[in-house]
Design an enzyme around this catalytic site. Sequence first.
Site, short mmCIF file in Angstrom:
data_model
loop_
_atom_site.label_atom_id
_atom_site.label_comp_id
_atom_site.label_asym_id
_atom_site.label_seq_id
_atom_site.Cartn_x
_atom_site.Cartn_y
_atom_site.Cartn_z
N ASP A 153 0.83 -1.21 0.00
CA ASP A 153 0.00 0.00 0.00
C ASP A 153 0.86 1.26 0.00
O ASP A 153 0.55 2.24 -0.67
CB ASP A 153 -0.92 0.02 1.22
CG ASP A 153 -2.13 -0.89 1.06
OD1 ASP A 153 -2.36 -1.37 -0.07
OD2 ASP A 153 -2.84 -1.11 2.05
N TRP A 254 -10.59 -6.49 -1.48
CA TRP A 254 -9.88 -7.17 -0.39
C TRP A 254 -10.79 -8.19 0.32
O TRP A 254 -10.85 -8.26 1.54
CB TRP A 254 -9.34 -6.16 0.63
CG TRP A 254 -8.54 -5.08 0.00
CD1 TRP A 254 -7.29 -5.18 -0.54
CD2 TRP A 254 -8.94 -3.72 -0.20
NE1 TRP A 254 -6.89 -3.98 -1.04
CE2 TRP A 254 -7.88 -3.05 -0.85
CE3 TRP A 254 -10.08 -2.99 0.13
CZ2 TRP A 254 -7.94 -1.71 -1.19
CZ3 TRP A 254 -10.15 -1.65 -0.22
CH2 TRP A 254 -9.09 -1.03 -0.87
N GLU A 261 -9.88 0.06 3.11
CA GLU A 261 -9.22 1.16 2.41
C GLU A 261 -7.81 0.75 2.04
O GLU A 261 -7.18 -0.07 2.72
CB GLU A 261 -9.18 2.43 3.28
CG GLU A 261 -10.55 2.98 3.67
CD GLU A 261 -11.26 3.70 2.52
OE1 GLU A 261 -10.65 3.87 1.45
OE2 GLU A 261 -12.43 4.07 2.71
N CYS A 262 -7.29 1.37 0.97
CA CYS A 262 -5.96 1.01 0.49
C CYS A 262 -4.85 1.75 1.23
O CYS A 262 -3.68 1.45 1.05
CB CYS A 262 -5.83 1.32 -1.01
SG CYS A 262 -5.90 3.09 -1.37
N GLY A 263 -5.20 2.71 2.06
CA GLY A 263 -4.17 3.45 2.78
C GLY A 263 -4.20 4.93 2.50
O GLY A 263 -3.84 5.75 3.34
#
Length: 295
Positions: A153, A254, A261-263
Amino acid sequence: MGIHRESATSTLESGYASGASSSGALPQIILTKPHLKFLNNTLNNLSTMDILRWCKLTFPNLYQTTAFGVSGLVTLDMLSKLQTETPSAPTIDAIFLDTLYHFQETLTLVERTKQRYPNVNLHVYKPEGVNTTAEFEARHGKELWKTNADLYDWVAKVEPAQRAYSDLSVAAVLTGRRRSQGAKRESLDIIEIDEAGLIKINPLASWSFKQVQDYIKENDVPYNELLDRGYKSVGDWHSTEPVKEGEDERAGRWKGQAKTECGIHNKRSKYAQYLFEMEQKRQQEELAAALEKVE
């Protein structure tokens, strides 16, 4: 999209300041907490087009961040329409993070969108120091998202985003996030300020997926072909699946992981701590290697 460019917290007592990063060159916009609350209450009563009009008048160094999902495409289309209303006004450029693991359908959509909206400039950012998947895997190993999801990420999304914000002196960004997407997004305000001081505007916060779909169809907006195959939220190919009937819009992201969230939209402090830990681990490994040589 006219120009295609690629590139390898501060909280005030009175409120929030934008652009408070290590760069020091970013413009500051100060919003007190009462002011922010007032703006959100007011903007909730405006149409999305009026919110975007207000944003264009209010925020310098305003950009749109987009992964070319349906919400981002609606915003892109609206911004293009606003530009034709006032052609002499500055354009709102777009930022796209090319993780090198997007579906081919997404990359094809990017090209179609650039042709459809030539008045929008697109800035493409990839993981630092690499341009291809092969180069990425030579540096970080194969399937990094499996071996070290936090590191993936960081190098594929968070660091390129931060580099873009610094390079372009970004003070505020338009996102495609909506409350109807569920999870952490259910309580979205229209205007938010993250720990780094970046102002995030969510102009479609109150829209449902159906409203987005209807706008796409009624305005003949280009969209990702994967949506016709059961996908609703599209990210990297390795972490995106079609959504089943009755599942949340982002349920295909995911899947099976405790992650939503991806980050990019998580707290920055998590990644500052992560980098600190990674640096400590690197130093320990170097020390161990040096001791082995001595022995």
